[in-house]
Design an enzyme around this catalytic site. Structure first.
Site, short mmCIF file in Angstrom:
data_model
loop_
_atom_site.label_atom_id
_atom_site.label_comp_id
_atom_site.label_asym_id
_atom_site.label_seq_id
_atom_site.Cartn_x
_atom_site.Cartn_y
_atom_site.Cartn_z
NE ARG A 19 -1.40 3.42 -17.83
CZ ARG A 19 -1.42 2.99 -19.08
NH1 ARG A 19 -2.44 2.28 -19.54
NH2 ARG A 19 -0.42 3.24 -19.91
CG HIS A 79 -2.63 6.67 -18.25
ND1 HIS A 79 -3.56 5.91 -18.91
CD2 HIS A 79 -1.69 7.00 -19.17
CE1 HIS A 79 -3.21 5.79 -20.18
NE2 HIS A 79 -2.08 6.44 -20.36
CB SER A 141 1.40 9.74 -25.01
OG SER A 141 0.30 8.94 -24.72
CG HIS A 200 3.19 2.79 -23.27
ND1 HIS A 200 2.96 2.66 -21.92
CD2 HIS A 200 2.29 1.95 -23.87
CE1 HIS A 200 1.97 1.80 -21.70
NE2 HIS A 200 1.55 1.36 -22.87
CG HIS A 202 1.19 -2.66 -25.50
ND1 HIS A 202 0.47 -3.37 -24.58
CD2 HIS A 202 1.00 -1.35 -25.21
CE1 HIS A 202 -0.16 -2.52 -23.76
NE2 HIS A 202 0.14 -1.29 -24.13
CG HIS A 296 28.25 -23.85 -22.49
ND1 HIS A 296 27.57 -22.69 -22.70
CD2 HIS A 296 28.35 -24.47 -23.69
CE1 HIS A 296 27.25 -22.61 -23.98
NE2 HIS A 296 27.71 -23.68 -24.60
C1 HCA Z 1 -4.23 2.50 -22.57
C2 HCA Z 1 -3.41 2.86 -23.77
C3 HCA Z 1 -1.93 2.99 -23.57
C4 HCA Z 1 -1.52 4.43 -23.31
C5 HCA Z 1 -0.06 4.68 -23.36
C6 HCA Z 1 0.36 6.09 -23.06
C7 HCA Z 1 -1.30 2.51 -24.91
O1 HCA Z 1 -4.19 1.34 -22.13
O2 HCA Z 1 -4.93 3.35 -22.07
O3 HCA Z 1 -0.31 6.77 -22.30
O4 HCA Z 1 1.39 6.50 -23.59
O5 HCA Z 1 -0.70 1.46 -24.94
O6 HCA Z 1 -1.50 3.22 -25.89
O7 HCA Z 1 -1.48 2.14 -22.54
CU CU Z 2 -0.34 0.50 -23.08
#
Ligand code: HCA
Ligand code: CU
Length: 383
Positions: A19, A79, A141, A200, A202, A296
């Site tokens: 996804r 999703h 979410s 989640h 990034h 080392h």
């Molecule tokens: C996306 C957004 C998402 C959703 C994350 C989640 C994000 O690409 O659609 O469903 O918790 O980073 O907010 O990946």
């Molecule tokens: Cu995301």
């Protein structure tokens, strides 16, 4: 000083390679690719896999149906946006659960779906109620959680918890959260909802692994990961790196997974994407277990734990003791020679080491150069 370690409670990986990973530049997974990746991750032992919404394309819907029919240990999720059409289609595709999301930041409310907070809650309640009726596991979410008003997101989470959602999701959509912020937000949320909590994150500012780890320490129960961290822009929490983080905290946390499959899983996905595994990737990067400096290597040869937090053998990987450079030590040369059936008396060992260093001062050298120096002085090893 007391060095307090916050424990990590039980957790689940939600693998989102099919996804979030599909949103990575250039990803093109065929149906067979999706099956192969799912089978490997199933063998590894991920608890969940999340697939792209069936609304995206006929192949996306077909992949969900195909994986729904596959014998597997993980729960299959898709999703979806917070709307009834998407929810109905998800159910029709045979998923075990639906990851529902909607933006709650001002940016999202203004430039994406245009709904008020009340409307977000209303549609969320409707979708969750429908999915519950269908016996589908539910997650709700709030996209871009960290740029949303704190009181607003807590209001939404509480409403969804009361509506009977199985999990609420915290999303660091643009990769701005730091570990302390993540810890604080999830600790607060832990007091507000009684359902499970997903994180989640990034990786835009390199905190995705640390944030996921702190989310677990704060009480999150589910973490979104992808193989090699692929996803939009530079992606999300990489599964391998999070495994490494958890392993170094307490190895028993990751013993539920087939760790020896990690290199193969990453190799397969990298090959399908046409990318290299980055050289410095934790555990599987080519230098992850490469030891060089004499100090080392000397200690590692006696006890690898001296300079290794992770045992490569647990992942079916070798350790490399590098001898072709000017920082080399005598013990590394002795060990290397022994591995090639050459016994070196102390004086010869000193000579070989000195010659390797001298040559390496002049130019970069290779193992062939070391072999040439050794072969001049070769004596067979006594058994
Ligand atoms: C996306 C957004 C998402 C959703 C994350 C989640 C994000 O690409 O659609 O469903 O918790 O980073 O907010 O990946
Ligand atoms: Cu995301």
């Amino acid at each position: 000083m007391h060095n307090r370690k916050i424990p990590v409670p039980e957790f689940n990986f939600i693998d989102s390679t099919l996804r979030e990973g599909e949103q990575f530049r250039g990803t093109h997974f065929t149906l067979d690719d999706k099956r192969e990746i799912a089978q490997l991750l199933d063998q590894f032992g991920v608890e969940y896999m999340e697939l792209s919404t069936p609304v995206a394309s006929p192949q996306s819907a077909g992949a969900i149906r195909a994986l729904a029919d596959m014998p597997r240990g993980f729960k299959l999720l898709t999703h979806i946006r917070a709307n009834m059409d998407d929810a109905r289609l998800a159910v029709d595709c045979g998923v075990d659960g639906a990851d529902v999301y909607i933006g709650t930041s001002e940016y999202m409310r203004e430039y994406s779906h245009g709904k008020s907070l009340e409307q977000v809650i209303d549609i969320g309640q409707e979708v969750i109620a429908f999915l519950n009726q269908q016996n589908i596991e539910t997650r709700f979410s709030t996209e871009d959680t960290f740029r949303s008003n704190f009181a607003d997101v807590m209001t939404v989470y509480r409403a969804m918890d009361l509506a009977g959602v199985d999990r609420v999701g915290v999303a660091d959509t643009v990769g701005i959260a730091d570990p302390l912020q993540t810890y604080n937000l999830i600790s607060n949320l832990r007091d507000v909802v009684s359902c499970d909590i997903e994180f989640h994150g990034h990786n835009d500012s390199s905190c995705a692994v640390a944030n996921a780890f702190c989310a677990l320490q704060a009480g999150a129960t589910h973490i979104d990961t992808t193989v090699l961290g692929i996803g939009e822009r530079n992606g999300i929490t990489p599964m391998g790196a999070l495994v490494g983080r958890l392993y170094t905290c307490d190895k028993s946390l990751v013993e539920k997974y087939q760790l020896c499959l990690l290199p193969e899983i990453e190799r397969v996905v990298a090959e399908k994407l046409g990318i290299e595994i980055p050289y410095n990737t934790p555990i599987t990067g080519e230098v992850a277990f490469h030891h060089k400096a004499g100090v080392h290597t000397n200690a590692v040869l006696k006890n690898p734990t001296t300079y290794e937090a992770i045992d490569p053998e647990d992942f079916g990987l070798p350790r490399i003791i590098d001898v072709a450079h000017r920082l080399v030590g005598r013990n590394a040369i002795r060990d290397y020679a022994a591995g090639r059936g050459i016994r070196l008396p102390t004086q010869v060992l000193n000579l070989v080491t000195a010659q390797v260093k001298l040559m390496a001062d002049e130019r970069p050298i290779t193992l062939e150069d070391v072999d040439r120096i050794l072969s001049k002085l070769m004596l067979p090893v006594d058994d």
